[in-house]
Design an enzyme around this catalytic site. Structure first.
Site, PDB file in Angstrom:
ATOM      1  N   ARG A 358      -0.866  -0.261  -5.134  1.00 14.36           N
ATOM      2  CA  ARG A 358       0.308   0.181  -4.365  1.00 14.36           C
ATOM      3  C   ARG A 358       0.447   1.686  -4.296  1.00 14.36           C
ATOM      4  O   ARG A 358       1.532   2.212  -4.081  1.00 14.36           O
ATOM      5  CB  ARG A 358       1.560  -0.469  -4.913  1.00 14.36           C
ATOM      6  CG  ARG A 358       1.776  -0.294  -6.394  1.00 14.36           C
ATOM      7  CD  ARG A 358       3.162  -0.819  -6.707  1.00 14.36           C
ATOM      8  NE  ARG A 358       3.323  -1.130  -8.103  1.00 14.36           N
ATOM      9  CZ  ARG A 358       4.510  -1.369  -8.635  1.00 14.36           C
ATOM     10  NH1 ARG A 358       5.604  -1.338  -7.912  1.00 14.36           N
ATOM     11  NH2 ARG A 358       4.602  -1.639  -9.916  1.00 14.36           N
ATOM     12  N   LEU A 359      -0.661   2.383  -4.489  1.00 13.70           N
ATOM     13  CA  LEU A 359      -0.613   3.834  -4.338  1.00 13.70           C
ATOM     14  C   LEU A 359      -0.855   4.213  -2.874  1.00 13.70           C
ATOM     15  O   LEU A 359      -1.633   3.551  -2.186  1.00 13.70           O
ATOM     16  CB  LEU A 359      -1.663   4.506  -5.225  1.00 13.70           C
ATOM     17  CG  LEU A 359      -1.620   4.183  -6.716  1.00 13.70           C
ATOM     18  CD1 LEU A 359      -2.522   5.143  -7.489  1.00 13.70           C
ATOM     19  CD2 LEU A 359      -0.210   4.244  -7.275  1.00 13.70           C
ATOM     20  N   CYS A 360      -0.186   5.291  -2.453  1.00 12.32           N
ATOM     21  CA  CYS A 360      -0.309   5.719  -1.060  1.00 12.32           C
ATOM     22  C   CYS A 360      -1.580   6.530  -0.858  1.00 12.32           C
ATOM     23  O   CYS A 360      -1.521   7.721  -0.551  1.00 12.32           O
ATOM     24  CB  CYS A 360       0.906   6.547  -0.667  1.00 12.32           C
ATOM     25  SG  CYS A 360       2.415   5.607  -0.772  1.00 12.32           S
ATOM     26  N   THR A 361      -2.710   5.888  -1.068  1.00  7.89           N
ATOM     27  CA  THR A 361      -3.991   6.529  -0.801  1.00  7.89           C
ATOM     28  C   THR A 361      -4.998   5.446  -0.433  1.00  7.89           C
ATOM     29  O   THR A 361      -5.012   4.377  -1.055  1.00  7.89           O
ATOM     30  CB  THR A 361      -4.508   7.338  -2.009  1.00  7.89           C
ATOM     31  OG1 THR A 361      -5.930   7.497  -1.876  1.00  7.89           O
ATOM     32  CG2 THR A 361      -4.221   6.647  -3.334  1.00  7.89           C
ATOM     33  N   LEU A 399       1.737   9.056  -8.889  1.00  8.10           N
ATOM     34  CA  LEU A 399       2.718   8.333  -8.080  1.00  8.10           C
ATOM     35  C   LEU A 399       3.841   7.669  -8.863  1.00  8.10           C
ATOM     36  O   LEU A 399       4.676   6.950  -8.295  1.00  8.10           O
ATOM     37  CB  LEU A 399       2.038   7.332  -7.140  1.00  8.10           C
ATOM     38  CG  LEU A 399       1.689   7.993  -5.805  1.00  8.10           C
ATOM     39  CD1 LEU A 399       0.506   7.345  -5.130  1.00  8.10           C
ATOM     40  CD2 LEU A 399       2.908   7.941  -4.868  1.00  8.10           C
TER      41      LEU A 399
END
Ligand code: PLP
Length: 409
Positions: A358-361, A399
């Site tokens: 669920r990391l924005c990468t 994050l």
């Protein structure tokens, strides 16, 4: 569809649930109270060390490189099983001492040891594997200041590397160790200084699955140690032969044949070069001892479709499992073994799904287009081979989701 690595032998399902250390995963999650969760199986750790001892010559000591998994209960468990701990920082020294491990069986390698670390290690009686001439001078000065004879070994930068290894740590210009050609003069200087001369540490690489490659490297290591001991003119008290035993992570990987490695090493010990007859030998392993004993469990939060690709979004990610995401020492991203832990052994061959954190990468992918049975919110994903370089080698701060829970089963 893309292939995934092999699930380590011995993991079975019961009533559809993956079993770890005799209990279904739901038991361990209830015990920890949360996901994501790393579960390490103590019986597997014990079994692994026993398997290694049975395969290796008796003369060989087994060291655990604690950076692979420094979780305190794992260290306490390993402390009762292995002959030595290898550490690479003052922080790891504190962890090893906390685990009750005797300092005279700890050795400390790693570039850039600062004076505080040297002082703590030398005062405790830890062996320092010197990484440079400058470090040798600082270690000798520290010993003098403390009024103790430091236990000093030299980490040798060998002129060869471990073929097919994932991470090359020797051969040519390296930040690790001291170039072989300069070692004999330094070894004499250490012995003459009144320090306790402890010998050589020769580490040529990591994550090798080919027995032939390991056997060849060990033969080269013994030959190098013999040559350096002869040039030094002092019988070699101790030699750490490195390690580099890999485990299968990826499609097509086969386990390392440790029986073949042990047999060859036994033969080599029967025909040692002059000056090494009385030498005490050790190997230092990390992932081979602990990697397959760990499973990372993470819960499905969302399942979505984008342009026909199914994305399974879990409550964990690369901030706990950087290696499985393909961003820890690998060139090409390949799939670790994964499974749906609450539908383990489902005969349904499944269809291609990608498990993402669920990391924005975009690099936060735990599995790419692997065959898994239908998945819904609340299901559990297991990532195998998570016992080494997981929790401690991933950017848990990234994050703000926080660290994963860990548990020794
Ligand atoms: C990292 C490291 C190890 C352990 O490597 P594994 O691949 O986990 O076995 C052993 N020795 C040294 C010097 C290391 O840096």
């Amino acid at each position: 569809m893309k292939a995934m690595g092999p699930i380590p032998a011995g993991y079975v399902g019961r009533d559809g649930e993956l079993v770890i250390a005799g209990q279904p995963v739901s038991h361990w999650i209830a015990k920890a109270g949360e996901t994501p969760l790393f579960v390490y199986d103590s019986a597997r750790l014990t079994g692994r060390v026993a398997q290694l001892r049975a395969a290796m010559p008796q003369r060989l000591s087994i060291h655990y490189a604690i950076k692979a998994n420094p979780f305190a209960p794992v260290l306490r468990h390993m402390a009762g099983l292995v002959d030595g701990f290898d550490i690479a920082s003052g922080g790891e020294l504190a962890m090893a001492q906390e685990a009750g491990f005797p300092a005279d069986r700890i050795s400390f390698a790693g570039p850039g040891k600062d004076n505080r670390e040297l002082e703590a290690a030398i005062a405790a009686g830890v062996t320092i594997n010197l990484e440079s001439e400058g470090e040798m001078r600082r270690a000798l000065a520290t010993g003098e200041r403390l009024g103790v004879a430091p236990r000093l070994a030299i980490r040798v930068n060998p002129d060869f590397d471990l073929k097919g290894s994932g991470m090359k740590m020797g051969g040519g210009a390296k930040p690790f160790g001291i170039d072989a050609a300069r070692v004999p003069a330094l070894a004499r200087e250490i012995a003459d200084s009144g320090a306790q001369w402890r010998g050589f540490h020769i580490f040529a690489g990591s994550q090798a699955l080919s027995a032939d490659a390991v056997i060849e490297t060990q033969a080269q290591t013994l030959a190098l140690a013999g040559r350096l001991a002869e040039e030094t003119g002092i019988a070699l008290p101790h030699c750490n032969l490195g390690g580099g035993f890999g485990i299968p992570y990826f499609p097509g990987d086969e386990p390392l044949n440790i029986a073949a490695v042990g047999a060859a090493l036994g033969e080599a010990f029967d025909a040692l070069p002059d000056g090494l007859e009385e030498t005490h030998f050790a190997i230092e392993l990390g992932r081979w001892l602990v990697g397959e004993a760990g499973v990372y469990l993470t819960r499905v939060i969302d399942v979505k479709d984008s342009h026909g690709e199914i994305f399974v979004v879990v409550d964990g990610g690369l901030h706990h499992q950087l290696a499985a995401s393909g961003n820890f020492g690998t060139v090409v991203r390949r799939n670790y073994p994964v499974a749906v832990a609450n539908r383990f052994g489902d005969v349904d061959a499944g269809f291609a799904q990608s498990v993402v954190g669920r990391l924005c990468t975009p690099i936060d992918r735990l599995a790419e287009k692997v065959a898994l049975p239908p998945i819904s919110e609340g299901d559990l994903i297991a990532v195998f081979c998570a016992g080494a370089y997981g929790a401690s080698a991933s950017p848990a701060m990234f994050l703000g989701h926080g660290a994963a829970a860990e548990l020794l089963a």
